[in-house]
Design an enzyme around this catalytic site. Structure first.
Site, short mmCIF file in Angstrom:
data_model
loop_
_atom_site.label_atom_id
_atom_site.label_comp_id
_atom_site.label_asym_id
_atom_site.label_seq_id
_atom_site.Cartn_x
_atom_site.Cartn_y
_atom_site.Cartn_z
N GLU A 48 24.06 31.95 43.21
CA GLU A 48 23.71 32.88 42.14
C GLU A 48 23.39 34.26 42.70
O GLU A 48 22.86 34.38 43.80
CB GLU A 48 22.48 32.38 41.38
CG GLU A 48 22.67 31.04 40.71
CD GLU A 48 21.36 30.50 40.14
OE1 GLU A 48 20.61 31.30 39.54
OE2 GLU A 48 21.09 29.31 40.31
N CYS A 101 20.12 41.09 43.60
CA CYS A 101 19.36 40.03 44.26
C CYS A 101 20.37 38.98 44.69
O CYS A 101 21.09 38.42 43.85
CB CYS A 101 18.33 39.44 43.30
SG CYS A 101 17.32 38.13 44.03
N CYS A 104 17.85 25.35 49.10
CA CYS A 104 16.78 25.78 50.00
C CYS A 104 15.98 24.56 50.41
O CYS A 104 15.80 23.63 49.62
CB CYS A 104 15.87 26.78 49.29
SG CYS A 104 14.52 27.41 50.31
N CYS A 152 9.08 25.10 48.03
CA CYS A 152 8.07 25.76 47.22
C CYS A 152 8.13 25.22 45.78
O CYS A 152 9.20 25.18 45.18
CB CYS A 152 8.29 27.27 47.22
SG CYS A 152 8.21 28.01 48.87
N CYS A 173 9.74 27.11 42.57
CA CYS A 173 11.10 27.64 42.69
C CYS A 173 12.14 26.56 42.39
O CYS A 173 12.13 25.49 42.99
CB CYS A 173 11.30 28.19 44.10
SG CYS A 173 12.94 28.91 44.38
N GLY A 194 17.59 30.29 48.66
CA GLY A 194 17.53 30.20 50.11
C GLY A 194 16.40 31.01 50.72
O GLY A 194 15.87 31.93 50.10
N SER A 202 6.20 36.09 50.59
CA SER A 202 5.79 35.24 49.46
C SER A 202 4.48 34.55 49.85
O SER A 202 4.49 33.53 50.52
CB SER A 202 6.88 34.20 49.16
OG SER A 202 8.05 34.83 48.70
N CYS A 226 15.86 32.64 40.42
CA CYS A 226 16.82 32.00 41.30
C CYS A 226 16.80 30.49 41.16
O CYS A 226 15.77 29.86 41.06
CB CYS A 226 16.56 32.40 42.75
SG CYS A 226 14.94 31.97 43.38
#
Length: 344
Positions: A91, A104, A111, A115, A118, A158, A213, A332
């Site tokens: 994306e 972005c 990933c 987290c 996400c 990612g 983050s 994302c």
């Protein structure tokens, strides 16, 4: 076949020499790709026919295909779902501002950081993207828009520093005059905090903006939502951040996703202000994106404003991120995951 987008100018010049061709042809080819947006060797009219045949036999310009595209009715944000040459999906999101177009982009398929807020990490990581696959997202977006991209955020699917070598090559490539020539100060790299690679990035002495983050003022809260916190403590992370600031003299952005009843109280705001005191930084507060697989809820507007006021009263520059593309699931991982579920 090799993807020509993975080549630097020097690498393509060496390839030319190995084929008995003059090195200047490499610049001509890159001019067609990066300046003219031509992704077909056969349309490069100033190249000899024999060279075009050789290029078609050994190299390919791997531009993704648009699988789906959504345009926000709220702010003209555009979300692309793209298919790579092997069928994997990524994306990218284009955000339109008065100062230009920002994109972005993704650096991995999926990933592995885990987290909990996400969507892109839910099914783990499939593979890294090459430097050419990363830059191809920008080329495709420019081709569809008919407009130049002027700002880049590595904050899609990612963890960029988990794909360090390919991302580093991309950063040099996208900045090069023969490529897209996007200034390093117009590039932001967001990481959950892989400490050794932050130090390595600092030693590259780039002028990009580093975004961390953070999402918590202490290790106890951070470990509940970010598995990386079990490997690197906040103390270790801030040590790397201070090193980055000292080496680059660049201000660091700390991203803080506000989750209702979890990390959004005045107590957490005061703790965060003590943590960041004296560091060249600013805090970007992010109302968390709610995803169906998790039970995290967005903070109330009143709490968001109080959190901001508390940080600012302690001398910490703070902004609240403008929510863009919320009507098209622009966060994302959401579009890719819903598409895979629907078509599985």
């Amino acid at each position: 076949m090799q993807n020509i987008l993975d080549f630097t100018l020097e690498e393509l010049q060496l390839w030319m020499k190995s084929k008995g061709q003059p090195a200047f042809r490499a610049k001509q080819i890159f001019d067609w790709i990066y300046n003219k947006g031509i992704f077909d060797f056969n349309k490069m009219t100033n190249l000899p026919k024999a060279m075009i045949e050789s290029l078609n036999e050994e190299l390919i310009i791997n531009i993704p295909q648009v699988v789906d595209k959504f345009i926000s009715k709220q702010d003209d944000t555009i979300k692309f779902l793209m298919s790579l040459h092997d069928g994997n999906l990524i994306e990218s999101v284009v955000m339109k501002y008065s100062h230009g177009n920002s994109i972005c982009i993704s650096t991995q398929i999926g990933c592995r950081m885990g987290c909990k807020f996400c969507a892109s990490t839910i099914d783990g990581m499939v593979r890294n993207l090459s430097s050419g696959e990363i830059i191809s997202q920008i080329l495709l977006a420019q081709s569809v828009l008919g407009e130049r991209i002027s700002n880049i955020v590595l904050m899609g699917s990612g963890e960029p520093l988990d794909n360090y070598e390919n991302v580093k090559k991309f950063l040099y490539l996208v900045n090069a005059p023969y490529s897209l020539n996007i200034g390093q100060r117009h590039i932001t790299l967001s990481t959950c905090g892989i400490v050794p690679n932050i130090v390595d990035l600092a030693n590259e002495d780039m002028q990009i903006t580093l975004a961390i983050s953070l999402h918590a003022p202490n290790d106890f809260i951070r470990k509940q939502s970010m598995p990386i916190a079990n490997k690197y403590s906040i103390s270790e992370l801030l040590g790397a951040c201070k090193y980055y600031v000292d080496k680059t003299n660049r201000r660091i952005t700390f991203e803080y996703a506000l989750i209702n009843g979890f990390n959004d109280g005045i107590k957490e705001a005061e703790e965060l202000s003590k943590l960041l005191k004296g560091l060249l930084c600013h805090v970007n507060l992010i109302p968390v994106n709610e995803i169906k697989e998790r039970d995290f809820k967005k903070s109330k507007l009143e709490n968001i404003n109080k959190f901001k006021e508390c940080l600012e009263s302690k001398g910490i520059p703070t902004t609240i991120r403008r929510e863009m593309g919320s009507d098209i699931n622009a966060a994302c991982g959401q579009l890719r995951r819903s598409y895979i579920e629907k078509n599985s």
